[in-house]
Design a protein around this motif. Structure first.
Motif, short mmCIF file in Angstrom:
data_model
loop_
_atom_site.label_atom_id
_atom_site.label_comp_id
_atom_site.label_asym_id
_atom_site.label_seq_id
_atom_site.Cartn_x
_atom_site.Cartn_y
_atom_site.Cartn_z
N UNK A 98 0.84 -1.20 0.00
CA UNK A 98 0.00 0.00 0.00
C UNK A 98 0.87 1.25 0.00
N UNK A 99 1.95 1.25 0.76
CA UNK A 99 2.83 2.43 0.81
C UNK A 99 3.44 2.69 -0.57
N UNK A 100 3.90 1.65 -1.23
CA UNK A 100 4.48 1.83 -2.57
C UNK A 100 3.44 2.34 -3.55
N UNK A 101 2.24 1.80 -3.48
CA UNK A 101 1.17 2.24 -4.37
C UNK A 101 0.78 3.69 -4.08
N UNK A 102 0.71 4.06 -2.80
CA UNK A 102 0.39 5.45 -2.43
C UNK A 102 1.40 6.41 -3.02
N UNK A 103 2.68 6.05 -2.89
CA UNK A 103 3.75 6.94 -3.37
C UNK A 103 3.69 7.14 -4.88
N UNK A 104 3.18 6.17 -5.60
CA UNK A 104 2.99 6.30 -7.05
C UNK A 104 1.75 7.13 -7.34
N UNK A 105 0.67 6.82 -6.66
CA UNK A 105 -0.63 7.45 -6.94
C UNK A 105 -0.60 8.96 -6.73
#
Length: 179
Positions: free
Chosen positions: A101-108
């Motif tokens: 989730x953290x990696x996806x947040x940082x992309x989003x």
């Protein structure tokens, strides 16, 4: 209807219940006026994506398609069966891959077509120091992302819960309060 139209022209936010008033006041206190109506949502639940989509439509918020570069970056971190779209379901793999989730947040948050990213994550239920290491790391990454995010980050949870000192530190963006 006339009063509602006048209030809308004046920019007054209208709510339908005391609960909505409290939540809306809290959002305004925490975030001020949001920079736009292009909203991306990230959650670990496909059902939540459906609920969010329906609510966004009802409230006139836009859930824009993600930029091709965002979709490509998300494909690199999401499990192969996940769909990189808005709202974004990072799937149940979020449990087995703690930083997903953290990696996806940082992309989003870097998507150029998004003004606000709503993160479906609750504040800690226990003091952060007592939480599992993976949860502490996730909260630390979230606190670190808040000041450098190009999009406004709004934290939300589907359940009302008590907020402890660690949760308040996260809410107040106090990195010193998060171990």
């Amino acid at each position: 209807r006339v009063l509602s139209a006048v209030l809308e022209q004046l920019g007054v936010i209208q709510v339908d219940s005391i609960e909505d008033l409290v939540v809306t006041a809290g959002l305004l206190d925490a975030y001020g006026v949001l920079p736009g109506d292009r909203v991306a949502v990230i959650t670990g639940s496909g059902a939540a994506c459906g609920v969010v989509g329906d609510l966004a439509d009802r409230e006139g918020l836009r859930l824009p398609d993600l930029a091709p570069s965002t979709v490509d970056a998300l494909r690199a971190v999401l499990p192969p069966f996940a769909t990189p779209q808005n709202p974004l379901d990072v799937t149940g793999y979020n449990v087995t891959t703690p930083d997903l989730a953290a990696r996806a947040r940082e992309i989003l948050v870097t998507d150029p077509g998004v003004d606000v990213v709503v993160v479906n994550t609750g504040l800690p239920l226990v003091p952060v120091a007592e939480a599992a290491e993976s949860k502490r790391r996730d909260h630390r990454r979230l606190v670190d992302l808040l000041p450098r995010s190009p999009a406004a980050l709004v934290l939300m949870d589907f359940l009302a819960k008590d907020v402890n000192a660690g949760g308040r530190a996260l809410y107040l963006r106090d990195p010193d309060g998060i171990p």
